[in-house]
Scaffold this motif. Sequence first.
Motif, short mmCIF file in Angstrom:
data_model
loop_
_atom_site.label_atom_id
_atom_site.label_comp_id
_atom_site.label_asym_id
_atom_site.label_seq_id
_atom_site.Cartn_x
_atom_site.Cartn_y
_atom_site.Cartn_z
N PHE A 1 0.61 1.86 11.92
CA PHE A 1 1.21 0.73 12.73
C PHE A 1 2.87 0.89 12.95
O PHE A 1 3.38 0.72 13.76
CB PHE A 1 1.00 -0.53 12.09
N GLY A 2 3.50 1.09 11.64
CA GLY A 2 4.91 1.36 11.65
C GLY A 2 5.51 2.19 12.52
O GLY A 2 6.46 2.05 13.21
N ASN B 1 0.98 4.42 7.14
CA ASN B 1 1.40 3.58 8.09
C ASN B 1 1.65 3.98 9.52
O ASN B 1 2.74 3.83 10.09
CB ASN B 1 2.95 2.99 7.63
N ILE C 1 1.66 11.11 -1.89
CA ILE C 1 3.00 11.38 -2.42
C ILE C 1 3.52 12.66 -2.25
O ILE C 1 4.54 13.06 -1.57
CB ILE C 1 3.12 11.05 -3.94
N ALA C 2 2.66 13.66 -2.16
CA ALA C 2 3.00 15.03 -1.83
C ALA C 2 3.49 15.15 -0.40
O ALA C 2 4.42 15.77 0.07
CB ALA C 2 1.74 16.04 -2.19
N VAL D 1 12.86 5.97 7.58
CA VAL D 1 13.53 6.43 6.37
C VAL D 1 13.70 7.72 6.36
O VAL D 1 13.02 8.47 6.84
CB VAL D 1 12.85 6.04 5.24
N ALA E 1 8.86 18.19 -4.81
CA ALA E 1 8.66 18.09 -3.62
C ALA E 1 7.88 19.52 -3.15
O ALA E 1 6.65 19.59 -2.46
CB ALA E 1 9.60 17.50 -2.78
N PHE F 1 -1.69 13.29 -4.89
CA PHE F 1 -1.38 11.79 -5.54
C PHE F 1 -1.36 10.93 -4.34
O PHE F 1 -0.28 10.03 -4.32
CB PHE F 1 -0.02 12.09 -5.98
N LEU G 1 4.56 20.43 -5.30
CA LEU G 1 3.37 19.43 -4.76
C LEU G 1 2.89 20.09 -3.12
O LEU G 1 1.93 20.20 -2.98
CB LEU G 1 3.66 18.05 -4.53
N LEU H 1 4.33 12.62 1.51
CA LEU H 1 5.56 11.81 1.56
C LEU H 1 6.80 12.48 1.23
O LEU H 1 7.86 12.67 2.03
CB LEU H 1 5.57 10.55 0.78
N LEU H 2 6.74 13.16 0.12
CA LEU H 2 8.05 14.05 -0.35
C LEU H 2 8.32 15.05 0.54
O LEU H 2 9.43 15.45 0.80
CB LEU H 2 7.89 14.42 -1.82
N TYR I 1 0.93 -1.15 -0.13
CA TYR I 1 -0.18 -0.02 0.05
C TYR I 1 1.03 1.26 0.01
O TYR I 1 2.17 1.09 -0.04
CB TYR I 1 -0.86 -0.01 1.42
N LEU J 1 10.74 2.36 2.22
CA LEU J 1 9.44 2.77 2.69
C LEU J 1 8.39 1.60 2.60
O LEU J 1 7.65 1.47 3.66
CB LEU J 1 9.06 3.67 1.74
N VAL K 1 10.89 8.91 8.47
CA VAL K 1 9.62 8.88 7.65
C VAL K 1 9.19 7.44 7.62
O VAL K 1 9.96 6.81 7.48
CB VAL K 1 9.66 9.66 6.31
N VAL K 2 7.96 6.87 7.57
CA VAL K 2 7.49 5.70 7.19
C VAL K 2 6.48 5.98 6.20
O VAL K 2 6.16 6.84 5.37
CB VAL K 2 6.83 5.00 8.45
N ASN K 3 6.08 4.61 5.60
CA ASN K 3 5.46 4.70 4.59
C ASN K 3 3.98 5.63 4.47
O ASN K 3 3.42 5.41 5.69
CB ASN K 3 4.92 3.32 4.29
N ILE K 4 3.37 5.79 3.30
CA ILE K 4 2.20 6.62 3.46
C ILE K 4 0.94 5.67 4.40
O ILE K 4 0.94 4.30 4.13
CB ILE K 4 1.51 6.65 2.23
#
Lengths: 254, 254, 254, 254, 254, 254, 254, 254
Positions: free
Chosen positions: D237-238, D235, D214-215, C230, E215, D211, E218, D217-218, B207, C221, D230-233
């Motif tokens: 839990f992480g 996320n 993504i915006a 990260v 970045a 997006f 966005l 995240l960047l 995801y 990620l 940073v962790v995943n979008i």
Amino acid sequence: MDRSRIIDLLSRVKSGEIEPEHAARLLKDLESDELGYATVDHHRALRLGFPEVIFGQGKTPEHIAGIFSSLQQRQSTVLITRTDPEKAAALLAVFPELEHNPLARTLLWTRDKIKIRGRGTVLVVAAGTSDLPVAEEAKVTARALGNEVDSIYDVGVAGIHRLLAHNRRLRDAAVIIAVAGMEGALPSVIGGLVDRPVIAVPTSVGYGAAFGGIAALLGMLNSCAPGVVVVNIDNGFGAAYAATLINRAESIAD
Amino acid sequence: MDRSRIIDLLSRVKSGEIEPEHAARLLKDLESDELGYATVDHHRALRLGFPEVIFGQGKTPEHIAGIFSSLQQRQSTVLITRTDPEKAAALLAVFPELEHNPLARTLLWTRDKIKIRGRGTVLVVAAGTSDLPVAEEAKVTARALGNEVDSIYDVGVAGIHRLLAHNRRLRDAAVIIAVAGMEGALPSVIGGLVDRPVIAVPTSVGYGAAFGGIAALLGMLNSCAPGVVVVNIDNGFGAAYAATLINRAESIAD
Amino acid sequence: MDRSRIIDLLSRVKSGEIEPEHAARLLKDLESDELGYATVDHHRALRLGFPEVIFGQGKTPEHIAGIFSSLQQRQSTVLITRTDPEKAAALLAVFPELEHNPLARTLLWTRDKIKIRGRGTVLVVAAGTSDLPVAEEAKVTARALGNEVDSIYDVGVAGIHRLLAHNRRLRDAAVIIAVAGMEGALPSVIGGLVDRPVIAVPTSVGYGAAFGGIAALLGMLNSCAPGVVVVNIDNGFGAAYAATLINRAESIAD
Amino acid sequence: MDRSRIIDLLSRVKSGEIEPEHAARLLKDLESDELGYATVDHHRALRLGFPEVIFGQGKTPEHIAGIFSSLQQRQSTVLITRTDPEKAAALLAVFPELEHNPLARTLLWTRDKIKIRGRGTVLVVAAGTSDLPVAEEAKVTARALGNEVDSIYDVGVAGIHRLLAHNRRLRDAAVIIAVAGMEGALPSVIGGLVDRPVIAVPTSVGYGAAFGGIAALLGMLNSCAPGVVVVNIDNGFGAAYAATLINRAESIAD
Amino acid sequence: MDRSRIIDLLSRVKSGEIEPEHAARLLKDLESDELGYATVDHHRALRLGFPEVIFGQGKTPEHIAGIFSSLQQRQSTVLITRTDPEKAAALLAVFPELEHNPLARTLLWTRDKIKIRGRGTVLVVAAGTSDLPVAEEAKVTARALGNEVDSIYDVGVAGIHRLLAHNRRLRDAAVIIAVAGMEGALPSVIGGLVDRPVIAVPTSVGYGAAFGGIAALLGMLNSCAPGVVVVNIDNGFGAAYAATLINRAESIAD
Amino acid sequence: MDRSRIIDLLSRVKSGEIEPEHAARLLKDLESDELGYATVDHHRALRLGFPEVIFGQGKTPEHIAGIFSSLQQRQSTVLITRTDPEKAAALLAVFPELEHNPLARTLLWTRDKIKIRGRGTVLVVAAGTSDLPVAEEAKVTARALGNEVDSIYDVGVAGIHRLLAHNRRLRDAAVIIAVAGMEGALPSVIGGLVDRPVIAVPTSVGYGAAFGGIAALLGMLNSCAPGVVVVNIDNGFGAAYAATLINRAESIAD
Amino acid sequence: MDRSRIIDLLSRVKSGEIEPEHAARLLKDLESDELGYATVDHHRALRLGFPEVIFGQGKTPEHIAGIFSSLQQRQSTVLITRTDPEKAAALLAVFPELEHNPLARTLLWTRDKIKIRGRGTVLVVAAGTSDLPVAEEAKVTARALGNEVDSIYDVGVAGIHRLLAHNRRLRDAAVIIAVAGMEGALPSVIGGLVDRPVIAVPTSVGYGAAFGGIAALLGMLNSCAPGVVVVNIDNGFGAAYAATLINRAESIAD
Amino acid sequence: MDRSRIIDLLSRVKSGEIEPEHAARLLKDLESDELGYATVDHHRALRLGFPEVIFGQGKTPEHIAGIFSSLQQRQSTVLITRTDPEKAAALLAVFPELEHNPLARTLLWTRDKIKIRGRGTVLVVAAGTSDLPVAEEAKVTARALGNEVDSIYDVGVAGIHRLLAHNRRLRDAAVIIAVAGMEGALPSVIGGLVDRPVIAVPTSVGYGAAFGGIAALLGMLNSCAPGVVVVNIDNGFGAAYAATLINRAESIAD
């Protein structure tokens, strides 16, 4: 250290030429070599049956020379890839025994003549003249890893008769490496013509919406010919390495 | 028409059972079958040594049924991939002889028991439970194309001991298909462990920044283990097809 | 101005060495220094407990020299990162007291020996030789910010035994910084081995579909090992800064 | 099996309550549990000090139930994340002892009251109301893993005074999880205010050029505040898992 | 030709100083000037109320000189943007009357003192020192187009107190141009503080996942502060042009 | 609370109608309203001079209703945007006083007639019929925020005469909002025709390589007409908000 | 070999001037010329009716010279595109008969005056001065392939009156090549004005979010004017080739 | 209004059948029809020589019906594209005279038999069965616009003999529309075989790294066959429109 050199070592132990204690120390050195800037993985040759290869890009000539010296002690063949003209000149000044292929950007050293171990021929097919550096990298690598190699160049799909003229050679190959930039359609056509494993190599040849090889990469991943497999953009080395794994008559584990 | 069926036909000509004129007409039918919405390529089986496979996605049940009927006349094995539950139900209602694997989303028909023609085992390794549909598609396909198949599931790199425990099975395989989503690191680790061709299949599992399999695809293309080759995202079928080409004992052209 | 220097100032007020009025003026100067081209944030050291660091990229040697002079008046330690050889030479000509690490591209000045304030060791692990500039930037930064540091280099996942050999050192670290380019799988494997915070740093090492570090970034990620965090591509400095925040025995606010 | 349950087992061996042979069999069961569709990694709890967590997305209720039953035998706490309303209802029907948090999309089971093991508070800060599902996932996870947790919601940077009003709570936290969609600027501002580790979680909240996260995240990867990780979008839990690793008073290995 | 020069011409017709026939010929020349390589749009000054500006990037010094000479005949002010040091030197050698701002990469010529026509001040705010070239381009342009201008530099969101200290100046501006690279969060914070039009300019400052300004772009497009509008990456000129349109006391059409 | 309501409150204090103690309590309530799931920023109306607007997307009808009730107590106008038909129906059932514009997807409540406060007309121009939802959102918002509004629809650049026919209305506007999908060229043409601020709104209208509005967004950011500013894809609300800031006769701070 | 040269050869056979055996050998040479590094496709001229063109980018001057010599033997016209100044100088030193167009980056050789074979005029329209290299490449190519050509330059959509002034010439063209960078809106406007085939060429002119021509490419692909077709970024050659196919009075096959 | 209908009208004026004053009123109605939600561009038919076509996607059945009624008054042919089954049913209920092609998703109405006006045949070639909706849209459109049309389906490049078998038909076409998804290589092969204009249409057929047609689009833009031009993904209508412009015997302007 190559498998053959280990067997040789053990034979000399058996014959009493080398004392077991001494052999043990020699074997201990095999696994890896700490150079500070690199952990040279000598064990790899044993584990995977291939010599370690030096990827020259992003390494200084000094680092490459250090790793080369370490590998030269233990391997019969050492291949250095991705060496630009400056690096190649610097290394040739120190190791004149290296064989330089400027188009392929490779330097090769072999103790003895390379022994052919593959079952058939690895055929490298390239779509255009600009794809030659990648195609030649694949050829040099495949030969260094013990394969018979052959090549057909400048047979892109916009002149399909040029490719069809080589139908027999395509069918006679054991593995085909298809190198193409721009739209990258060559592997699809080859994959539809013959029943051979086709390894597609996208190249960064092109401009504009070629996006440095992305167009070719996507084209190859979406090939309508089943069975086409793909490696990274410009990765002639990786394609040849995979072709070698496919082409080997018997595994190292046997 | 399978190569075996052609040889059978020619044998009957030789024995006088079939007249040459009649055989010629039968052979003429082989090449392709115009269904209006499709040009069924029967010649493919001859040319490439494999039966034509029906890619079910984006085709109506009616179209699939029509193509299946055409192929069933000439092939010993017909595989339909990418059939969602509704399509599968519709086809099973008409062709109850089809064997349905809901997890793999496949329908399979074989006239006789599938003959094993490969030199060794095709081993399918999957990183996580969510990768199973793609892994199973690869397994079903590899078996339908005449390979011994085996599998190891749920051995992702975040618990590396689970993979290392299977080191022996990895080394004994002829070809390895490594299926993984998320960061797609499984093929790199396997490629560093054994000297076997590794076909990496990225999956759309994940995801966020997994971007429907792009992260896994890029990870596999950039594998630091040389010799890893890659197919399209979720393309279990293509991986199995390539594995079959690699695993074949002798070529159809011989 | 460092917290320690402020405490020192206040002690001298208490002892009568400095008049309150004079001390007030000194404190007023602390907050920021207007250089025209920069607003040097001296308050940061107080607020966050760390000295201000100069990011050298995109600044002229003159600007860097000006900011350095301003910081040198008030901080015990000044670190300059991302200085290419030309900038470094220009600055060393003026400030010969700077310690230059060409691989890390850093210049460091310390009034006294750096005091270790962290609870444990910050361990920097790098996948390949080409990742060393980023790894070294992390090491130099972590040390400048008051941590014990250690490193393990060239232990990529394609030779997993090289990493497993260091299991004990991995478990003994307080924080691990995992640096990798290409597919960026190293942090996933480490995160699955030990119960330590893992900060993943993707590097721009690679070519083709590595896309300047995007492949590694996405891989990290999407790590299947929970708890991996990260930072930006090639951001060794940021990873070390975060590691320092994690490793501190007590907060500045206490 | 939790570390505490193993110690308990060994104590009973010591006391003679359990025979060594029997204990050995019990321990052997610990490592993993083969369910066919999953290899449940019980060893993880020992190795990493945390219970295994079930990621519900992409698994059928049947699979989740099977894994849950397996974990319930050996762990004191079982957390299931990413369960949509249908899956949650199906699982609650079978396991009414599960505690459901619909906003966080979690199901939680604990044998006993969760023991707080962290050194301080994990503070979850969210920029907007739409970020709550991710923020709540982080909260539930952090609590299930043994942390004190607190939260501040709807304090985006377009009304900066709302955030500044909580300055004290920000400084008192041990670790801060900053959750934001759209431009994702919240972690930068927090990272500039306090000397605490900040884990940034981009969310898929937004539209158009957001997006799908993504915006954000960047924005977070390019934070001008050093030390933001940073962790995943989406996320949550992480982020909580990483926060727990950072917050632990002592390591499991001690 | 500027509106003022046309009015002047017509006044001289009215006063009998110029004959109508002669004036007609002069007016006819106004519309455009065909230089072969360019169609200089003199009519633009009339239509839009601003002088034509020369975008220097991608034009040879010879072309720029030719267009400049053409415009100098008809406009009171000529601005040349995006001139690298070599082009600037070449042009200054020919037109020593040009005023060079090397940081802004502009060359400016004015017949008379620029007349202020705007209702208030255009305030340029920049997040970091590296953003100055873009900020200065905006300042020079805004002044050349007839605005009072002011600036605040190096007030990024990671040290939010630096920005808040300028609250009064922010509120007193008529239009604010907010220039930022990296995560580009500055306009969001400003947009939440004051009720002024905020024009956000993303810069290409940053590295790695900054992707040359994407970045920041966005982040600005997804600003949670309503009313923030955005221009192209590094487009200080465009931001100042838009600010001028907003700041004008009365329209040219009146 | 609107500025006007505060002035009213203070007047009643002055007149003795309300006791200072009571007024203080009322003012204290103004700043924000903690609803648990949201921190309603009543202070915003004071700070920015506009009522808070509810962005309906991603909020449940219950949450929207709660925030609406809170705002209705203190504002003269409440606008809810991005409400799909289901949410709109649910809210209308509870608050029949809301005015629903299904095309714009808005719900509007006003205590009294909206007072026009802008200097001129906000003109909304849309390229095609499919862009109407975004254009209408801009219209409804601009009117709710106190502007005269006008619109011209279906005047895309492929039939340029349709746009040129409205030249007079374009020149008479104070601010122009140009809404377009597909290649998004409309703002460039308008920006070249008139000397008015042009706010470009890309829409997600299109298919294939329109990429959900990216093509239009990029086209607008790269407009060859200087002074065009851009907002997020489909962000009619933000364009109208920016237009209002530009169009205001005097600032709230005066 | 050109079609005309083949007809000439066959005429000489007919007249007895050449013996059939000799003619056969000459014809056999026609198909292709193996230069090692290239397979020169002489058959192409026959098959497609056009001379082979040399794409100079990515080829060494030596390779270009070799291919040129081969083609010069058999074709009446040889065009070399994408030659930078160094390559051009090197080739001109050897082949002074080449006509160099530095702006178009082309070298052209013709045996005789080029014969016009098209039905009408190919009109090249360019939006800005910076687009001229691509526009000129199109012009030179179109002329070399036998078309009347004309051009209109610097008529971008931000000054729409400049384009409308050429309405008559646009309507009189047989095919229009519209060259534009930045937002690439020119082809849409032209396509809406006239009933002629419009071939759109995006250029890499622009900066920031122009992304090297992607913005223009997407704009053209999403043109709201039906019938606009697109070629690769900066591909002036390809546009002219397509225009020639469209413009031919009669096909080669007739 | 069609050109023919205008000529008819003027003839009736000439013959005295209609009074000039009445004719003037009729002509005045021609230019456009304001429907509120649309500005129907009747002038287009005159200007471009083709009837206006209704793009059904993103329009309600009511809007389509309104525009259709308006066009039916003035055109001999009305084509509606992109109508899903629901919209088609709704429109057929009101206008039973519409001819529905469900595969092409079109509705067509013609007053009289369509008159063929093109010089030759427009040939639509499709790579696979899944590409048929796009190919059929092209066929229906090309026929509605007055061309002879023909088609060859399911001739992808993975079975190149299927395409080569149609060499004669390819050479006999006036214009070729090549429709393909996946790697999109079909136009390159066709463009290399024949000297005809080839319009390439990428389709969204495929999965994974096909990215909804991006792979095919890039492949076509980077075609190694010069002269291939491209339209938007799935844009069968646009390809047919362009083919019609190319195929017309004489221009409307003559």
